[in-house]
Design a protein around this motif. Structure first.
Motif, PDB file in Angstrom:
ATOM      1  N   ALA A 119       4.774   4.080   7.577  1.00 28.47           N
ATOM      2  CA  ALA A 119       5.020   3.442   6.439  1.00 28.47           C
ATOM      3  C   ALA A 119       3.804   4.319   5.494  1.00 28.47           C
ATOM      4  CB  ALA A 119       4.878   2.251   6.457  1.00 28.47           C
ATOM      5  N   ALA A 120       3.165   4.748   5.934  1.00 29.21           N
ATOM      6  CA  ALA A 120       2.200   5.554   5.206  1.00 29.21           C
ATOM      7  C   ALA A 120       1.933   7.169   5.720  1.00 29.21           C
ATOM      8  CB  ALA A 120       0.314   4.990   5.620  1.00 29.21           C
ATOM      9  N   ASP A 121       1.508   7.630   3.854  1.00 27.28           N
ATOM     10  CA  ASP A 121       1.399   9.793   4.391  1.00 27.28           C
ATOM     11  C   ASP A 121       0.111   9.643   3.602  1.00 27.28           C
ATOM     12  OD1 ASP A 121       1.363  11.431   3.785  1.00 27.28           O
ATOM     13  OD2 ASP A 121       3.361  11.726   2.432  1.00 27.28           O
ATOM     14  N   PRO A 122      -0.841  10.459   5.414  1.00 32.35           N
ATOM     15  CA  PRO A 122      -2.136  10.339   5.091  1.00 32.35           C
ATOM     16  C   PRO A 122      -2.334  11.220   4.422  1.00 32.35           C
ATOM     17  CG  PRO A 122      -0.900  11.083   7.945  1.00 32.35           C
ATOM     18  CD  PRO A 122      -0.232  10.797   6.480  1.00 32.35           C
ATOM     19  N   ASP A 123      -0.980  12.119   3.799  1.00 28.63           N
ATOM     20  CA  ASP A 123      -1.763  13.482   3.051  1.00 28.63           C
ATOM     21  C   ASP A 123      -1.473  12.486   1.466  1.00 28.63           C
ATOM     22  OD1 ASP A 123      -2.638  15.319   4.411  1.00 28.63           O
ATOM     23  OD2 ASP A 123      -0.298  16.194   4.367  1.00 28.63           O
ATOM     24  N   SER A 124      -1.148  11.867   1.275  1.00 26.47           N
ATOM     25  CA  SER A 124      -0.875  11.138  -0.241  1.00 26.47           C
ATOM     26  C   SER A 124      -2.752   9.894   0.209  1.00 26.47           C
ATOM     27  CB  SER A 124      -0.072   9.747  -0.129  1.00 26.47           C
ATOM     28  OG  SER A 124       1.689  11.180  -0.652  1.00 26.47           O
ATOM     29  N   GLU A 125      -2.078   9.080   1.246  1.00 28.07           N
ATOM     30  CA  GLU A 125      -3.631   8.513   0.939  1.00 28.07           C
ATOM     31  C   GLU A 125      -4.511   9.273   0.774  1.00 28.07           C
ATOM     32  OE1 GLU A 125      -4.039   6.534   4.873  1.00 28.07           O
ATOM     33  OE2 GLU A 125      -2.244   4.790   4.126  1.00 28.07           O
ATOM     34  N   LEU A 126      -5.244  10.717   1.654  1.00 26.96           N
ATOM     35  CA  LEU A 126      -6.185  11.613   1.448  1.00 26.96           C
ATOM     36  C   LEU A 126      -6.552  11.496  -0.475  1.00 26.96           C
ATOM     37  CD1 LEU A 126      -9.252  13.069   2.469  1.00 26.96           C
ATOM     38  CD2 LEU A 126      -6.982  15.054   2.923  1.00 26.96           C
ATOM     39  N   ASP A 127      -5.647  11.938  -0.732  1.00 29.05           N
ATOM     40  CA  ASP A 127      -5.462  12.376  -2.242  1.00 29.05           C
ATOM     41  C   ASP A 127      -5.694  11.056  -3.220  1.00 29.05           C
ATOM     42  OD1 ASP A 127      -4.082  14.544  -4.532  1.00 29.05           O
ATOM     43  OD2 ASP A 127      -3.213  12.934  -4.543  1.00 29.05           O
ATOM     44  N   ALA A 128      -4.994  10.138  -2.822  1.00 31.88           N
ATOM     45  CA  ALA A 128      -6.013   9.516  -3.895  1.00 31.88           C
ATOM     46  C   ALA A 128      -7.166   8.374  -3.446  1.00 31.88           C
ATOM     47  CB  ALA A 128      -4.920   7.825  -3.446  1.00 31.88           C
TER      48      ALA A 128
ATOM     49  N   GLU B  43     -11.995   0.699  -6.929  1.00 30.29           N
ATOM     50  CA  GLU B  43     -10.678   1.617  -6.073  1.00 30.29           C
ATOM     51  C   GLU B  43     -11.311   2.781  -5.232  1.00 30.29           C
ATOM     52  OE1 GLU B  43      -6.945   5.134  -8.334  1.00 30.29           O
ATOM     53  OE2 GLU B  43      -8.411   4.406  -9.163  1.00 30.29           O
ATOM     54  N   TYR B  44     -11.959   3.097  -4.643  1.00 32.52           N
ATOM     55  CA  TYR B  44     -11.807   3.945  -3.371  1.00 32.52           C
ATOM     56  C   TYR B  44     -11.782   3.249  -2.860  1.00 32.52           C
ATOM     57  CZ  TYR B  44     -14.040   7.285  -0.495  1.00 32.52           C
ATOM     58  OH  TYR B  44     -14.944   7.908   0.480  1.00 32.52           O
ATOM     59  N   LEU B  45     -13.140   2.313  -2.801  1.00 34.74           N
ATOM     60  CA  LEU B  45     -13.276   1.095  -1.934  1.00 34.74           C
ATOM     61  C   LEU B  45     -11.782   0.572  -1.223  1.00 34.74           C
ATOM     62  CD1 LEU B  45     -17.065  -0.514  -2.378  1.00 34.74           C
ATOM     63  CD2 LEU B  45     -16.409   1.921  -0.830  1.00 34.74           C
ATOM     64  N   ASP B  46     -11.481  -0.230  -1.793  1.00 32.74           N
ATOM     65  CA  ASP B  46      -9.956  -0.790  -1.738  1.00 32.74           C
ATOM     66  C   ASP B  46      -8.948  -0.193  -0.774  1.00 32.74           C
ATOM     67  OD1 ASP B  46     -10.911  -3.230  -3.258  1.00 32.74           O
ATOM     68  OD2 ASP B  46      -9.976  -2.876  -4.936  1.00 32.74           O
ATOM     69  N   LEU B  47      -9.005   1.435  -1.596  1.00 32.12           N
ATOM     70  CA  LEU B  47      -8.203   2.525  -0.945  1.00 32.12           C
ATOM     71  C   LEU B  47      -8.315   1.914   0.455  1.00 32.12           C
ATOM     72  CD1 LEU B  47      -7.214   4.344  -4.054  1.00 32.12           C
ATOM     73  CD2 LEU B  47      -5.760   3.330  -2.606  1.00 32.12           C
ATOM     74  N   SER B  48      -9.977   2.683   0.787  1.00 31.97           N
ATOM     75  CA  SER B  48     -10.037   2.860   1.904  1.00 31.97           C
ATOM     76  C   SER B  48     -10.747   2.174   2.841  1.00 31.97           C
ATOM     77  CB  SER B  48     -12.070   3.102   2.445  1.00 31.97           C
ATOM     78  OG  SER B  48     -11.829   4.522   0.834  1.00 31.97           O
ATOM     79  N   LEU B  49     -10.569   0.672   2.367  1.00 34.56           N
ATOM     80  CA  LEU B  49     -10.532  -0.797   3.052  1.00 34.56           C
ATOM     81  C   LEU B  49      -8.927  -1.037   3.698  1.00 34.56           C
ATOM     82  CD1 LEU B  49     -13.804  -2.820   1.383  1.00 34.56           C
ATOM     83  CD2 LEU B  49     -13.698  -1.234   3.588  1.00 34.56           C
ATOM     84  N   ALA B  50      -8.539  -1.006   2.481  1.00 37.72           N
ATOM     85  CA  ALA B  50      -6.775  -1.826   2.736  1.00 37.72           C
ATOM     86  C   ALA B  50      -6.444  -0.355   4.112  1.00 37.72           C
ATOM     87  CB  ALA B  50      -6.189  -1.259   1.588  1.00 37.72           C
ATOM     88  N   SER B  51      -6.550   0.771   4.344  1.00 38.82           N
ATOM     89  CA  SER B  51      -6.401   1.198   5.721  1.00 38.82           C
ATOM     90  C   SER B  51      -6.987   1.108   6.317  1.00 38.82           C
ATOM     91  CB  SER B  51      -6.569   3.117   4.588  1.00 38.82           C
ATOM     92  OG  SER B  51      -6.087   3.629   5.946  1.00 38.82           O
ATOM     93  N   ILE B  52      -8.493   0.453   6.840  1.00 38.62           N
ATOM     94  CA  ILE B  52      -8.495   0.523   7.899  1.00 38.62           C
ATOM     95  C   ILE B  52      -8.504  -1.046   8.816  1.00 38.62           C
ATOM     96  CG2 ILE B  52     -11.104  -0.284   8.679  1.00 38.62           C
ATOM     97  CD1 ILE B  52     -12.299   1.577   6.834  1.00 38.62           C
ATOM     98  N   ILE B  53      -8.335  -2.111   7.071  1.00 40.12           N
ATOM     99  CA  ILE B  53      -7.620  -3.006   7.753  1.00 40.12           C
ATOM    100  C   ILE B  53      -6.484  -3.195   8.144  1.00 40.12           C
ATOM    101  CG2 ILE B  53      -7.214  -5.289   6.745  1.00 40.12           C
ATOM    102  CD1 ILE B  53      -9.241  -4.759   4.004  1.00 40.12           C
ATOM    103  N   ALA B  54      -5.302  -2.445   8.501  1.00 42.97           N
ATOM    104  CA  ALA B  54      -4.187  -2.618   8.232  1.00 42.97           C
ATOM    105  C   ALA B  54      -3.983  -1.540   9.932  1.00 42.97           C
ATOM    106  CB  ALA B  54      -3.202  -1.199   7.638  1.00 42.97           C
ATOM    107  N   TRP B  55      -5.181  -0.564  10.281  1.00 43.31           N
ATOM    108  CA  TRP B  55      -5.357  -0.361  11.454  1.00 43.31           C
ATOM    109  C   TRP B  55      -5.759  -1.624  12.292  1.00 43.31           C
ATOM    110  CZ3 TRP B  55      -4.155   3.092  14.920  1.00 43.31           C
ATOM    111  CH2 TRP B  55      -4.663   3.524  15.815  1.00 43.31           C
ATOM    112  N   ASN B  56      -7.044  -1.770  12.247  1.00 41.04           N
ATOM    113  CA  ASN B  56      -7.719  -2.525  12.863  1.00 41.04           C
ATOM    114  C   ASN B  56      -6.386  -4.128  13.475  1.00 41.04           C
ATOM    115  OD1 ASN B  56     -10.126  -1.483  13.740  1.00 41.04           O
ATOM    116  ND2 ASN B  56     -11.119  -2.210  11.291  1.00 41.04           N
ATOM    117  N   ALA B  57      -5.674  -4.779  12.417  1.00 43.84           N
ATOM    118  CA  ALA B  57      -4.946  -6.418  12.530  1.00 43.84           C
ATOM    119  C   ALA B  57      -3.931  -5.361  13.068  1.00 43.84           C
ATOM    120  CB  ALA B  57      -4.524  -6.129  11.183  1.00 43.84           C
ATOM    121  N   ARG B  58      -3.629  -4.356  13.457  1.00 42.66           N
ATOM    122  CA  ARG B  58      -2.047  -3.436  13.859  1.00 42.66           C
ATOM    123  C   ARG B  58      -2.876  -2.972  15.758  1.00 42.66           C
ATOM    124  NH1 ARG B  58      -0.923   0.170  10.975  1.00 42.66           N
ATOM    125  NH2 ARG B  58      -1.820   1.804  12.476  1.00 42.66           N
ATOM    126  N   SER B  59      -3.967  -2.728  15.616  1.00 41.99           N
ATOM    127  CA  SER B  59      -4.064  -2.397  17.053  1.00 41.99           C
ATOM    128  C   SER B  59      -5.605  -2.238  17.610  1.00 41.99           C
ATOM    129  CB  SER B  59      -4.224  -0.277  16.892  1.00 41.99           C
ATOM    130  OG  SER B  59      -5.305  -0.038  15.753  1.00 41.99           O
TER     131      SER B  59
END
Length: 211
Positions: free
Chosen positions: A78-87, A96-112
């Motif tokens: 569901a996530a494109d790493p290149d798109s996330e990095l570009d964003a 905006e930078y912190l929200d994008l960064s933390l959203a990815s971290i939170i999703a990973w931590n909750a899942r794994s």
């Protein structure tokens, strides 16, 4: 006149891949629930409905958990790493930078996070070496992330950079999610609020922190 049935190599290969994926999914659940040491290959075989001989063909238990971790790290389509990095690179504001960064971290931590803890607590020397290598990679990425914040004037300047990297690493680790949600009784939403507030308090200049 009948024709001989042609050997469908593509279908056979697809079935083999699906079977292996099922084994990895099953192992993911067992390692997360019971830990690496307490989970045996026989447990995985029984739960996945495959023979122990089949699992041995895939490798050792250490090989299996490494496959599980790799699948967890690369299997989120569901996530494109290149798109996330570009964003992140083109984020217009600090928020905006912190929200994008933390959203990815939170999703990973909750899942794994439970699987991550199973890997972190494994005593196998090879797995420990793999864990240390990944932690080195994570620290390097955090260092680069904070360098970008610093270059844009968004990072506090009254704390040594290495200390900020270490602080961010501890705050965003999957283990921290486990401690707070499974141990301290915070809900997932509580964790999200805590992480956003803690990261901002740790990294941003006082004038940029929310009142």
């Amino acid at each position: 006149m009948s024709h001989p049935r042609r050997y469908d190599a593509t279908r056979r290969q697809r079935t083999a891949l699906e079977r292996r994926a099922h084994v990895i999914d099953t192992a993911t659940v067992l390692f997360a629930e019971h830990g690496f040491e307490a989970t045996t290959l026989a447990d995985v075989a029984s739960a996945a409905g495959v023979s122990l001989a089949y699992l041995h063909k895939l490798g050792s238990k250490s090989d299996l958990i490494e496959s599980v971790v790799r699948a967890m790290m690369t299997g989120d389509t569901a996530a494109d790493p290149d798109s996330e990095l570009d964003a992140l690179v083109h984020a217009a504001t600090m928020e905006e930078y912190l929200d994008l960064s933390l959203a990815s971290i939170i999703a990973w931590n909750a899942r794994s996070h439970r699987l991550w803890m199973a890997w972190a607590s494994a005593s196998d020397p090879g797995l420990r070496a793999g864990w240390n290598a990944v932690m080195t990679e994570v620290r390097a990425k955090l260092t680069a992330s904070l360098a970008l914040l610093d270059a844009r004037g968004w990072l506090r300047g009254d704390v040594p950079h290495d200390e900020l990297v270490a602080t961010l690493w501890v705050l965003t680790m999957a283990e921290t999610y486990t401690r707070l949600v499974d141990g301290a009784g915070l809900s997932h939403d509580d964790y999200v609020r805590w992480l956003h507030r803690s990261v901002r308090e740790a990294l941003l200049p006082r004038a940029s922190q929310p009142a």
